[in-house]
Motif scaffolding. Structure first.
Motif, PDB file in Angstrom:
ATOM      1  N   UNK A  59       0.823  -1.216   0.000  1.00 33.03           N
ATOM      2  CA  UNK A  59       0.000   0.000   0.000  1.00 33.03           C
ATOM      3  C   UNK A  59       0.855   1.263   0.000  1.00 33.03           C
ATOM      4  N   UNK A  60       1.967   1.231   0.729  1.00 35.75           N
ATOM      5  CA  UNK A  60       2.810   2.433   0.765  1.00 35.75           C
ATOM      6  C   UNK A  60       3.752   2.433  -0.438  1.00 35.75           C
ATOM      7  N   UNK A  61       4.032   3.603  -0.918  1.00 44.12           N
ATOM      8  CA  UNK A  61       4.900   3.749  -2.095  1.00 44.12           C
ATOM      9  C   UNK A  61       6.283   4.253  -1.702  1.00 44.12           C
ATOM     10  N   UNK A  62       6.693   3.997  -0.461  1.00 44.54           N
ATOM     11  CA  UNK A  62       7.989   4.472   0.004  1.00 44.54           C
ATOM     12  C   UNK A  62       9.136   3.667  -0.584  1.00 44.54           C
ATOM     13  N   UNK A  63       8.929   2.368  -0.758  1.00 48.67           N
ATOM     14  CA  UNK A  63       9.969   1.494  -1.290  1.00 48.67           C
ATOM     15  C   UNK A  63       9.674   1.175  -2.756  1.00 48.67           C
ATOM     16  N   UNK A  64      10.733   0.984  -3.535  1.00 49.21           N
ATOM     17  CA  UNK A  64      10.514   0.557  -4.928  1.00 49.21           C
ATOM     18  C   UNK A  64       9.910  -0.854  -4.971  1.00 49.21           C
ATOM     19  N   UNK A  65       9.211  -1.149  -6.056  1.00 47.51           N
ATOM     20  CA  UNK A  65       8.523  -2.431  -6.184  1.00 47.51           C
ATOM     21  C   UNK A  65       9.503  -3.606  -6.159  1.00 47.51           C
ATOM     22  N   UNK A  66      10.722  -3.414  -6.623  1.00 47.49           N
ATOM     23  CA  UNK A  66      11.726  -4.484  -6.632  1.00 47.49           C
ATOM     24  C   UNK A  66      12.092  -4.931  -5.221  1.00 47.49           C
ATOM     25  N   UNK A  67      12.214  -3.966  -4.309  1.00 44.12           N
ATOM     26  CA  UNK A  67      12.520  -4.321  -2.919  1.00 44.12           C
ATOM     27  C   UNK A  67      11.349  -5.056  -2.260  1.00 44.12           C
ATOM     28  N   UNK A  68      10.148  -4.598  -2.544  1.00 45.93           N
ATOM     29  CA  UNK A  68       8.961  -5.248  -1.981  1.00 45.93           C
ATOM     30  C   UNK A  68       8.860  -6.675  -2.524  1.00 45.93           C
ATOM     31  N   UNK A  69       9.101  -6.833  -3.825  1.00 47.55           N
ATOM     32  CA  UNK A  69       9.046  -8.158  -4.439  1.00 47.55           C
ATOM     33  C   UNK A  69      10.127  -9.071  -3.854  1.00 47.55           C
ATOM     34  N   UNK A  70      11.315  -8.549  -3.643  1.00 46.57           N
ATOM     35  CA  UNK A  70      12.401  -9.322  -3.051  1.00 46.57           C
ATOM     36  C   UNK A  70      12.048  -9.760  -1.619  1.00 46.57           C
ATOM     37  N   UNK A  71      11.442  -8.852  -0.863  1.00 44.39           N
ATOM     38  CA  UNK A  71      11.018  -9.196   0.504  1.00 44.39           C
ATOM     39  C   UNK A  71       9.951 -10.286   0.484  1.00 44.39           C
ATOM     40  N   UNK A  72       8.976 -10.164  -0.391  1.00 47.39           N
ATOM     41  CA  UNK A  72       7.895 -11.148  -0.435  1.00 47.39           C
ATOM     42  C   UNK A  72       8.389 -12.520  -0.882  1.00 47.39           C
ATOM     43  N   UNK A  73       9.311 -12.536  -1.831  1.00 49.28           N
ATOM     44  CA  UNK A  73       9.862 -13.817  -2.301  1.00 49.28           C
ATOM     45  C   UNK A  73      10.688 -14.479  -1.191  1.00 49.28           C
ATOM     46  N   UNK A  74      11.531 -13.699  -0.509  1.00 49.02           N
ATOM     47  CA  UNK A  74      12.345 -14.284   0.558  1.00 49.02           C
ATOM     48  C   UNK A  74      11.470 -14.731   1.727  1.00 49.02           C
TER      49      UNK A  74
END
Length: 115
Positions: A33-48
């Protein structure tokens, strides 16, 4: 056996707590929901996090299996392998023990002690 069972129970509890934290990160995060982090970091967090949850599910499953297997082996050892069999009446009748040499030895020992 109790050491293995106790250790696996501790692994089970710790793994379950970590699994709860990992699943809670999925349900209670505001990263998408927050746009503070780039989508790549969020995707990396979710995958890990997804990999960690899968590893923890497997870890809890194996700890539970090891605890149950150790408990069943311990029970089997106590009930069948460590217990002496009771001989039957026929087996007791087949045993012939001669006590005559033993009595003679005690009598000779007693005569030596008296003289």
């Amino acid at each position: 056996m109790q050491l293995t069972i106790g250790r696996m129970d501790i692994y089970h509890v710790v793994g379950t707590l970590l699994l709860t934290f990992g699943i809670e990160w999925y349900t209670d995060n505001n990263l998408m929901a927050s746009k503070k982090l780039p989508f790549g970091f969020v995707l990396l967090f979710l995958i890990s996090n997804f990999c960690a949850v899968g590893y923890l599910i497997f870890s809890v499953w194996l700890a539970m299996h090891a605890s149950i297997a150790s408990q069943s082996i311990g029970t089997r050892l106590l009930t069948s392998f460590a217990r002496l069999s009771i001989p039957s009446r026929r087996e007791l009748d087949q045993i012939s023990v001669s006590v005559t040499p033993l009595v003679d030895r005690f009598l000779a020992f007693g005569q030596k002690a008296v003289s």
